[in-house]
Design a protein around this motif. Structure first.
Motif, PDB file in Angstrom:
ATOM      1  N   ALA A  36     -41.845   0.982 -36.638  1.00  0.00           N
ATOM      2  CA  ALA A  36     -40.539   1.381 -36.114  1.00  0.00           C
ATOM      3  C   ALA A  36     -40.217   2.806 -36.560  1.00  0.00           C
ATOM      4  O   ALA A  36     -40.352   3.147 -37.737  1.00  0.00           O
ATOM      5  CB  ALA A  36     -39.459   0.416 -36.603  1.00  0.00           C
ATOM      6  N   CYS A  62     -34.549  -6.755 -37.299  1.00  0.00           N
ATOM      7  CA  CYS A  62     -35.444  -7.225 -36.225  1.00  0.00           C
ATOM      8  C   CYS A  62     -34.633  -7.861 -35.101  1.00  0.00           C
ATOM      9  O   CYS A  62     -34.797  -9.033 -34.762  1.00  0.00           O
ATOM     10  CB  CYS A  62     -36.485  -8.194 -36.789  1.00  0.00           C
ATOM     11  SG  CYS A  62     -37.594  -7.422 -37.960  1.00  0.00           S
ATOM     12  N   TRP A  66     -35.441  -3.687 -31.693  1.00  0.00           N
ATOM     13  CA  TRP A  66     -36.512  -3.964 -32.658  1.00  0.00           C
ATOM     14  C   TRP A  66     -36.791  -5.466 -32.783  1.00  0.00           C
ATOM     15  O   TRP A  66     -37.374  -5.910 -33.764  1.00  0.00           O
ATOM     16  CB  TRP A  66     -36.167  -3.374 -34.022  1.00  0.00           C
ATOM     17  CG  TRP A  66     -36.271  -1.871 -34.061  1.00  0.00           C
ATOM     18  CD1 TRP A  66     -36.832  -1.058 -33.122  1.00  0.00           C
ATOM     19  CD2 TRP A  66     -35.815  -1.016 -35.095  1.00  0.00           C
ATOM     20  NE1 TRP A  66     -36.749   0.255 -33.518  1.00  0.00           N
ATOM     21  CE2 TRP A  66     -36.121   0.313 -34.723  1.00  0.00           C
ATOM     22  CE3 TRP A  66     -35.165  -1.240 -36.312  1.00  0.00           C
ATOM     23  CZ2 TRP A  66     -35.814   1.413 -35.515  1.00  0.00           C
ATOM     24  CZ3 TRP A  66     -34.865  -0.137 -37.101  1.00  0.00           C
ATOM     25  CH2 TRP A  66     -35.188   1.170 -36.703  1.00  0.00           C
ATOM     26  N   TYR A  69     -40.338  -6.567 -33.585  1.00  0.00           N
ATOM     27  CA  TYR A  69     -40.914  -6.080 -34.845  1.00  0.00           C
ATOM     28  C   TYR A  69     -40.796  -7.154 -35.918  1.00  0.00           C
ATOM     29  O   TYR A  69     -39.919  -8.010 -35.856  1.00  0.00           O
ATOM     30  CB  TYR A  69     -40.183  -4.828 -35.327  1.00  0.00           C
ATOM     31  CG  TYR A  69     -40.498  -3.593 -34.527  1.00  0.00           C
ATOM     32  CD1 TYR A  69     -41.397  -2.647 -34.996  1.00  0.00           C
ATOM     33  CD2 TYR A  69     -39.883  -3.359 -33.298  1.00  0.00           C
ATOM     34  CE1 TYR A  69     -41.683  -1.503 -34.271  1.00  0.00           C
ATOM     35  CE2 TYR A  69     -40.161  -2.216 -32.553  1.00  0.00           C
ATOM     36  CZ  TYR A  69     -41.063  -1.298 -33.058  1.00  0.00           C
ATOM     37  OH  TYR A  69     -41.346  -0.176 -32.333  1.00  0.00           O
TER      38      TYR A  69
END
Length: 120
Positions: A36, A62, A66, A69
């Motif tokens: 990221a 997350c 994101w 991720y």
């Protein structure tokens, strides 16, 4: 920035240093495409890679863009030798223990190296 904000950002940073010196693990967010990265909040034209001192705090990010991720550990020596030196060469900042709003200290990697080695 108010002095209260300065104190909390300094606290984020000091907590990060203390915790990673104890655990010797740094956490970043990674997916199949890589780590990221986002635009700096404080320095226009620069990118920032966020890092956390524990998995739980990294996991909180997350979500949204994101969501794909996952927290991924980085060993302390690798963080200093490979990550921070490379980030310094690439002029990429380190985001430290950001909260869910992507707010937290942003620091030049070379300064982080100095602070970690000074405290070690």
């Amino acid at each position: 920035m108010s002095s209260e904000s300065d104190i909390s950002l300094r606290d984020y940073y000091e907590d990060f240093i203390d915790e990673i010196l104890t655990t010797e693990i740094i956490w970043g967010l990674k997916n199949d495409d890589g780590w990221a990265v986002c635009a700096s909040n404080d320095f226009e034209g620069h990118e920032t890679i966020p890092f956390w001192s524990n998995e739980k705090d990294a996991q909180k990010l997350c979500v949204d863009e994101w969501q794909d991720y996952q927290p991924s550990p980085i060993p302390f020596d690798e963080f200093i030798d490979a990550w921070l030196h490379g980030m310094h060469e690439d002029e990429v900042l380190a985001g430290i223990n950001w909260d869910e709003d992507l707010v937290g200290p942003e620091i030049e990697p070379i300064m982080l190296i100095e602070d970690l080695l000074e405290e070690e």
